[in-house]
Design a protein around this motif. Structure first.
Motif, PDB file in Angstrom:
ATOM      1  N   ASP A 108      14.118 -22.506 -11.581  1.00  0.00           N
ATOM      2  CA  ASP A 108      13.725 -23.634 -12.436  1.00  0.00           C
ATOM      3  C   ASP A 108      15.004 -24.287 -12.984  1.00  0.00           C
ATOM      4  OD1 ASP A 108      12.231 -25.467 -13.876  1.00  0.00           O
ATOM      5  OD2 ASP A 108      11.761 -24.085 -15.513  1.00  0.00           O
ATOM      6  N   TYR A 135      16.485 -22.777 -16.219  1.00  0.00           N
ATOM      7  CA  TYR A 135      15.545 -22.288 -17.243  1.00  0.00           C
ATOM      8  C   TYR A 135      14.997 -20.905 -16.850  1.00  0.00           C
ATOM      9  CZ  TYR A 135      16.015 -26.525 -19.914  1.00  0.00           C
ATOM     10  OH  TYR A 135      16.526 -27.533 -20.683  1.00  0.00           O
ATOM     11  N   HIS A 194      11.330 -16.489 -21.836  1.00  0.00           N
ATOM     12  CA  HIS A 194      11.254 -15.831 -20.530  1.00  0.00           C
ATOM     13  C   HIS A 194      12.659 -15.671 -19.977  1.00  0.00           C
ATOM     14  CE1 HIS A 194      10.442 -20.215 -20.288  1.00  0.00           C
ATOM     15  NE2 HIS A 194      11.428 -20.195 -19.413  1.00  0.00           N
ATOM     16  N   PHE A 239       3.019 -24.725 -14.492  1.00  0.00           N
ATOM     17  CA  PHE A 239       3.437 -25.278 -13.206  1.00  0.00           C
ATOM     18  C   PHE A 239       2.372 -25.122 -12.121  1.00  0.00           C
ATOM     19  CE2 PHE A 239       8.257 -24.446 -14.179  1.00  0.00           C
ATOM     20  CZ  PHE A 239       8.263 -25.538 -15.034  1.00  0.00           C
ATOM     21  N   PHE A 291       5.356 -20.065 -16.671  1.00  0.00           N
ATOM     22  CA  PHE A 291       6.025 -21.040 -15.793  1.00  0.00           C
ATOM     23  C   PHE A 291       6.004 -20.429 -14.391  1.00  0.00           C
ATOM     24  CE2 PHE A 291       7.065 -22.002 -20.108  1.00  0.00           C
ATOM     25  CZ  PHE A 291       6.788 -23.349 -20.145  1.00  0.00           C
ATOM     26  N   GLN A 341       9.843 -16.396 -13.639  1.00  0.00           N
ATOM     27  CA  GLN A 341      10.181 -16.523 -15.065  1.00  0.00           C
ATOM     28  C   GLN A 341       9.272 -15.622 -15.916  1.00  0.00           C
ATOM     29  OE1 GLN A 341       9.801 -20.886 -14.530  1.00  0.00           O
ATOM     30  NE2 GLN A 341      11.641 -21.078 -15.794  1.00  0.00           N
ATOM     31  N   ARG A 396      19.268 -25.769 -28.933  1.00  0.00           N
ATOM     32  CA  ARG A 396      17.940 -26.324 -28.676  1.00  0.00           C
ATOM     33  C   ARG A 396      17.183 -25.139 -28.086  1.00  0.00           C
ATOM     34  NH1 ARG A 396      14.793 -26.377 -23.694  1.00  0.00           N
ATOM     35  NH2 ARG A 396      13.411 -28.170 -23.784  1.00  0.00           N
ATOM     36  N   ASP A 398      14.141 -23.478 -26.145  1.00  0.00           N
ATOM     37  CA  ASP A 398      13.114 -23.780 -25.151  1.00  0.00           C
ATOM     38  C   ASP A 398      11.752 -23.213 -25.560  1.00  0.00           C
ATOM     39  OD1 ASP A 398      12.849 -24.820 -22.315  1.00  0.00           O
ATOM     40  OD2 ASP A 398      12.062 -22.804 -22.015  1.00  0.00           O
ATOM     41  N   VAL A 399      10.717 -23.987 -25.357  1.00  0.00           N
ATOM     42  CA  VAL A 399       9.312 -23.613 -25.609  1.00  0.00           C
ATOM     43  C   VAL A 399       9.135 -22.624 -26.770  1.00  0.00           C
ATOM     44  CG1 VAL A 399       8.499 -24.211 -23.295  1.00  0.00           C
ATOM     45  CG2 VAL A 399       9.219 -21.880 -23.707  1.00  0.00           C
ATOM     46  N   GLU A 412      11.887 -26.874 -29.213  1.00  0.00           N
ATOM     47  CA  GLU A 412      11.012 -27.625 -28.305  1.00  0.00           C
ATOM     48  C   GLU A 412       9.563 -27.249 -28.599  1.00  0.00           C
ATOM     49  OE1 GLU A 412      10.071 -28.548 -23.618  1.00  0.00           O
ATOM     50  OE2 GLU A 412      10.510 -26.514 -24.237  1.00  0.00           O
ATOM     51  N   HIS A 465      14.637 -34.316 -19.911  1.00  0.00           N
ATOM     52  CA  HIS A 465      14.639 -33.919 -18.502  1.00  0.00           C
ATOM     53  C   HIS A 465      13.258 -33.530 -17.988  1.00  0.00           C
ATOM     54  CE1 HIS A 465      14.637 -30.341 -20.857  1.00  0.00           C
ATOM     55  NE2 HIS A 465      14.462 -29.590 -19.790  1.00  0.00           N
ATOM     56  N   ASP A 466      12.244 -33.610 -18.844  1.00  0.00           N
ATOM     57  CA  ASP A 466      10.878 -33.278 -18.430  1.00  0.00           C
ATOM     58  C   ASP A 466       9.953 -34.489 -18.424  1.00  0.00           C
ATOM     59  OD1 ASP A 466      11.523 -30.537 -18.274  1.00  0.00           O
ATOM     60  OD2 ASP A 466      11.050 -30.226 -20.391  1.00  0.00           O
ATOM     61  N   ARG A 524       9.904 -33.496 -11.890  1.00  0.00           N
ATOM     62  CA  ARG A 524      10.806 -34.059 -12.887  1.00  0.00           C
ATOM     63  C   ARG A 524      12.117 -34.519 -12.270  1.00  0.00           C
ATOM     64  NH1 ARG A 524      10.200 -28.653 -16.176  1.00  0.00           N
ATOM     65  NH2 ARG A 524      10.426 -27.994 -14.001  1.00  0.00           N
ATOM     66  N   ARG A 564      16.075 -36.845 -13.314  1.00  0.00           N
ATOM     67  CA  ARG A 564      17.225 -35.921 -13.342  1.00  0.00           C
ATOM     68  C   ARG A 564      18.325 -36.336 -12.367  1.00  0.00           C
ATOM     69  NH1 ARG A 564      14.012 -30.050 -13.495  1.00  0.00           N
ATOM     70  NH2 ARG A 564      13.111 -30.351 -15.589  1.00  0.00           N
TER      71      ARG A 564
HETATM   72  C1  NOJ Z   1      10.813 -26.459 -21.048  1.00  0.00           C
HETATM   73  C2  NOJ Z   1      11.981 -27.053 -20.359  1.00  0.00           C
HETATM   74  O1  NOJ Z   1      12.332 -28.242 -20.984  1.00  0.00           O
HETATM   75  C3  NOJ Z   1      11.580 -27.243 -18.913  1.00  0.00           C
HETATM   76  O2  NOJ Z   1      12.507 -27.997 -18.197  1.00  0.00           O
HETATM   77  C4  NOJ Z   1      11.387 -25.874 -18.309  1.00  0.00           C
HETATM   78  O3  NOJ Z   1      10.933 -26.012 -16.978  1.00  0.00           O
HETATM   79  C5  NOJ Z   1      10.378 -25.060 -19.108  1.00  0.00           C
HETATM   80  N1  NOJ Z   1      10.588 -25.153 -20.523  1.00  0.00           N
HETATM   81  C6  NOJ Z   1      10.466 -23.610 -18.749  1.00  0.00           C
HETATM   82  O4  NOJ Z   1      11.637 -23.062 -19.288  1.00  0.00           O
END
Ligand code: NOJ
Length: 551
Positions: free
Chosen positions: A77, A80, A120, A162, A181, A185, A215, A217-218, A284, A345-346, A409, A413
């Motif tokens: 990923d 990530y 993860h 996903f 995800f 992961q 930052r 993540d999730v 996030e 980026h998402d 995405r 990118r």
């Molecule tokens: C959020 C991230 O912004 C994204 O790009 C990623 O795929 C997922 N979390 C999993 O880490």
């Protein structure tokens, strides 16, 4: 490049701004390292590439760069999926390259935020390799395992973001592991204090090197229902939506214990801030405002400095709707420090969502609403989504969800467009994702020379913010503009009031704004007007963004 531009405010911080932290005064700029600048000619961006562009970054008048993950990773990923929280993937360089980047960034007054991915790991992380090696391995409980139901069925109905189920069977041990995800992961078990301690150690590793924060993540997914209950069906699901939307998510998102985990991370950051430079944490979180603001925590147990506010990525380009959201958010934020995001980026690029002619209005909105703006690399020059031919699609989210709109995405990118040279000055060879076709006309070098470019408009706005405390700290108040496609608001401090008028449409509008005084003076306009403007018949050109000082 403007040799006089600098990331540090041109003027000394205004007295009205004293007491505000750097992350409250400044602008965050997100870098997707794979696509920013390739210094070693392998078609993928790297840390030395970023370092080579720091003068450009400083010229934008930003306060911080946030780097999407740079850690060792199999890149299932694209980073990530972290295989080592305390290293740098060779694709991006070395720890020494990172230290050099950090030092050079700090020398220019730029802070550096890293992307912490604590929910993860990669399935190649040594922790997971150990955990899966046997049911009684001491690290087994670092991840979320469950026995199959009768007939070998999955433990519950949870889904991956996903596409497909959130569980994969580990054949060797006969148990399923959780992953919201990719199967590559696996999710860490945040109930386990050892996991929390291990992530805290990873944070310390980077904080000790001098990073200015994370930052995360999730962050709103860290806690999960201990009983692993099935999630309810979403009655509003429609075909074409991402399959993850088939369910509501009360047992995988926004669980009460998550606040405790975040408060622990925050306490660690606060220890560092108390000892020296102020560090920050941006979370996030995709949740409605009422829930989002709970992630500021309380005075006794503070959590995120800024839970990301993604509403502008989810609201159409509609002045009335955006006004309503901004009003609601501003009221709900309370004592918390607000923030705004136009793209990341998402999400599809802002230019592709709202149209090129609205680029300046969108930029002005982002940089003048109350709160810290986060800018996505390339948006400052008007990069658009790039159509990726099917054979070049890289993003697993796209590959696994054919037929779902914007699932991939990759379009947002693509490589930064530095110049009209081969490969857009990004690399010396074909980059990992295709370049935008427009790179010969939309690029940094050209826009740098053009006083009327979007890039120089962006810089003018950041310079204006630096000398206009109202735009940083002023109270927000929206006004009735009288048109569906115009959004008007003021930003006020004791020292003065600034009016922002944004024409979201292609028709000229004349606004009648009583009670603001007879005239104001233009601080900035996207159509380059200057001087005095009458406030009882304020003319806005099509697509104009106007910032006016009231008297
Ligand atoms: C959020 C991230 O912004 C994204 O790009 C990623 O795929 C997922 N979390 C999993 O880490």
């Amino acid at each position: 490049m403007d040799p006089h531009a600098s990331s540090v405010p041109v003027e000394p911080a205004h007295p009205a701004l004293r007491g505000l932290k750097w992350w409250q005064r400044g602008i965050i700029y997100q870098i997707y390292p794979r696509s920013f600048m390739d210094a070693n000619g392998d078609g993928v961006g790297d840390l030395r590439g970023i370092t080579s562009r720091l003068d450009y970054l400083a010229s934008l008048g930003i306060a911080a760069i946030w780097l999407s993950p740079i850690f060792p990773s199999p890149m299932a990923d694209f980073g990530y999926d972290v295989a080592d929280y305390t290293g740098v993937d060779p694709l991006f360089g070395s720890l020494a390259d990172f230290d050099a980047l950090l030092e050079a960034a700090h020398a220019r007054g730029l802070h550096v935020l890293l992307d912490l991915v604590p929910n993860h790991t990669s399935d190649q992380h040594p922790w997971f390799l150990e955990a899966r090696s046997s049911r009684d391995n001491p690290k087994r409980d670092w991840y979320v395992w469950a026995d199959p139901k009768e007939n070998g069925r999955r433990p519950n109905n949870w889904l991956s973001f996903f596409g497909g189920p959130a569980w994969t069977l580990d054949e060797a041990s006969g148990q399923y592991y959780l992953h919201q995800f990719l199967p590559q992961q696996p999710e860490l078990n945040w109930r386990n204090p050892e996991v929390r301690a291990a992530i805290a150690d990873a944070m310390r590793f980077w904080l000790d090197r001098g990073v200015d924060g994370f930052r995360v993540d999730v962050i709103w997914l860290l806690g999960k229902d201990e009983a692993l209950r099935d999630e309810p069906i979403n009655p509003d699901f429609r075909p074409g939506m991402p399959p993850h939307h088939q369910l509501l998510h009360p047992y995988t998102q926004d669980l009460p214990e998550t606040h405790r985990y975040i408060a622990e991370m925050r306490a660690l950051l606060d220890e560092y801030s108390a000892r020296g430079r102020e560090r920050t944490m941006v979370g996030e979180i995709y949740l409605p405002f009422e829930r989002l603001v709970t992630y500021y925590g309380s005075a006794e147990a503070p959590e995120c400095h800024m839970p990301f506010n993604f509403i502008l990525t989810q609201t159409g380009w509609d002045a009335r709707k955006i006004r309503a959201q901004a009003d609601r958010y501003d009221a709900l934020v309370g004592e918390g420090w607000p923030n705004w995001v136009l793209g990341n980026h998402d999400q599809p690029r802002v230019l592709s969502r709202f149209g090129r002619e609205q680029a300046r209005v969108a930029t002005t909105l982002l940089l003048t609403l109350r709160g810290t703006p986060t800018v996505y690399y390339g948006d400052e020059i008007g990069m658009a989504d790039v159509d990726i031919p099917p054979e070049r699609v890289q993003d697993p989210a796209g590959l696994r969800q054919p037929g779902v709109k914007a699932a991939s995405r990759d379009p947002e990118r693509t490589p930064m467009q530095w110049s009209d040279a081969d490969f857009a000055g990004f690399s010396t060879r074909e980059p990992w994702l295709p370049l935008a076709e427009d790179y010969r006309t939309v690029n940094v070098a050209l826009q740098d020379r053009d006083p009327n470019s979007l890039l120089n408009y962006f810089r003018a706005l950041t310079r204006l913010r630096a000398v206009t405390p109202e735009l940083v700290a002023g109270a927000y108040h929206s006004l009735e503009a009288g048109f569906d496609d115009v959004f008007v608001y003021t930003r006020s401090l004791e020292v003065g009031t600034v009016l922002v008028a944004l024409n979201f449409g292609g028709a000229a509008r004349t606004l009648h704004l009583p009670g603001l005084g007879a005239a104001g003076s233009v601080l900035l306009s996207s159509v380059r007007r200057e001087g005095e403007v009458p406030l009882e018949a304020l003319e806005l050109a099509p697509h104009e963004a106007l910032v006016v000082r009231l008297r």
